[in-house]
Design an enzyme around this catalytic site. Structure first.
Site, short mmCIF file in Angstrom:
data_model
loop_
_atom_site.label_atom_id
_atom_site.label_comp_id
_atom_site.label_asym_id
_atom_site.label_seq_id
_atom_site.Cartn_x
_atom_site.Cartn_y
_atom_site.Cartn_z
N ASP A 13 33.87 18.45 -38.73
CA ASP A 13 35.06 18.88 -38.01
C ASP A 13 35.56 17.68 -37.17
O ASP A 13 34.78 16.76 -36.90
CB ASP A 13 34.67 20.04 -37.10
CG ASP A 13 35.78 20.45 -36.16
OD1 ASP A 13 36.92 20.59 -36.61
OD2 ASP A 13 35.50 20.64 -34.96
N ASP A 54 38.44 17.92 -34.16
CA ASP A 54 38.69 18.30 -32.76
C ASP A 54 37.48 18.94 -32.08
O ASP A 54 36.98 19.96 -32.55
CB ASP A 54 39.86 19.29 -32.67
CG ASP A 54 41.20 18.62 -32.96
OD1 ASP A 54 41.26 17.38 -32.91
OD2 ASP A 54 42.17 19.34 -33.22
N ASP A 103 31.90 22.58 -33.90
CA ASP A 103 31.77 23.04 -32.51
C ASP A 103 32.25 24.49 -32.30
O ASP A 103 31.99 25.06 -31.25
CB ASP A 103 32.54 22.12 -31.55
CG ASP A 103 34.05 22.34 -31.64
OD1 ASP A 103 34.59 22.35 -32.76
OD2 ASP A 103 34.69 22.52 -30.58
MG MG Z 1 36.62 21.92 -33.49
#
Ligand code: MG
Length: 267
Positions: free
Chosen positions: A8, A10, A214
């Protein structure tokens, strides 16, 4: 044995607030030195991802908009695979639903249920920039959506439940990233990672896949890789929505945790 790293962007490889990947550079360099593919798998658009591909000079395939499409540079693989269409730069495997259809459904739900929903399609470049902290150019790239509408819901838990049930009643799905809700089709990050993994396996034979994320929208990806890592969010905590004990929790926020996880794996 060949590692393949899916990540990922961001809040994971890049910092939630500053969008910097500086803290992860040592591990990114290690991957390069060892010839390990680094595959971006994000809710970002193709146009946004290409900036990172250029800066980090990866030249590897990438996955846009929560598994909406897989972009494979021409001549990257020697083995055959089936693609949906080709452009000058890529073979594209499309898994997502057309953006304009997603927008229509979302706007109809908001109107009929009287929900306060604001999507990227409702916002100007300046508004997206202010809301995300992206600079204006990046905000413009973030609005070039093809398979996923990012939006905010101004409402309570009951509104959220109504929205979810209406999205599903329309045969569509939702997920949540670090900042936004997303309305999507049948795609998710896991399905896209699976397809690309099969092509890598054809190419390399014995591979081991690694995934880093995240947020909840990363969970489908973390479920299908051999070695899943969850980094801490910007508040220093792991996303409480991911309770799977098989996911390795890294004690570091975003790119700091990313650097720790990959460095230790490759030691
Ligand atoms: Mg993310």
């Amino acid at each position: 044995m060949q590692y393949i790293v899916f990540t990922d962007l961001d809040g994971t490889l890049v910092d939630h607030d500053t969008y910097s990947y500086e803290a992860a550079m040592p591990a990114i360099d290690m991957l390069k030195e060892k010839g390990i593919p680094l595959v971006f798998c994000t809710s970002k658009t193709r146009a946004e991802i290409e900036v990172y591909v250029d800066e980090l000079n990866t030249g590897h395939p990438f996955i846009s908009e929560n598994g909406g499409a897989i972009f494979i540079p021409h001549d990257y693989f020697d083995v055959d695979y089936v693609s949906s269409r080709s452009t000058e730069k890529y073979d594209i495997i499309e898994l997502g639903t057309d953006y304009s259809l997603l927008r229509n459904v979302l706007l109809n739900i908001a109107a009929s249920e009287d929900l306060s929903v604001t999507g990227f399609g409702d916002m100007t470049d300046v508004e997206v920039s202010k809301d995300t902290g992206l600079d204006l150019d990046s905000a413009c790239l973030a609005k070039q959506r093809e398979y996923d509408e990012a939006f905010k819901l101004d409402g309570d838990e009951k509104d959220a439940e109504t929205l979810i049930s209406k999205i599903q009643a329309n045969g569509l799905n939702y997920t949540r990233g670090g900042r936004y809700w997303h309305i999507i089709g049948e795609n998710d990050k896991g399905k896209a990672v699976n397809i690309l993994t099969q092509i890598y396996r054809k190419q390399y034979g014995d591979i081991k896949t690694v995934g880093l994320g995240d947020s909840l929208n990363d969970y489908p990806m973390l479920k299908v890789v051999d070695i899943p890592y969850l980094v801490q969010k910007h508040n220093g905590k792991h996303d409480p929505k991911i309770m799977d004990a098989k996911v390795n929790k890294v004690e570091g926020i975003g790119p700091v945790g990313w650097n720790m996880a990959i460095s230790e794996l490759l030691m």
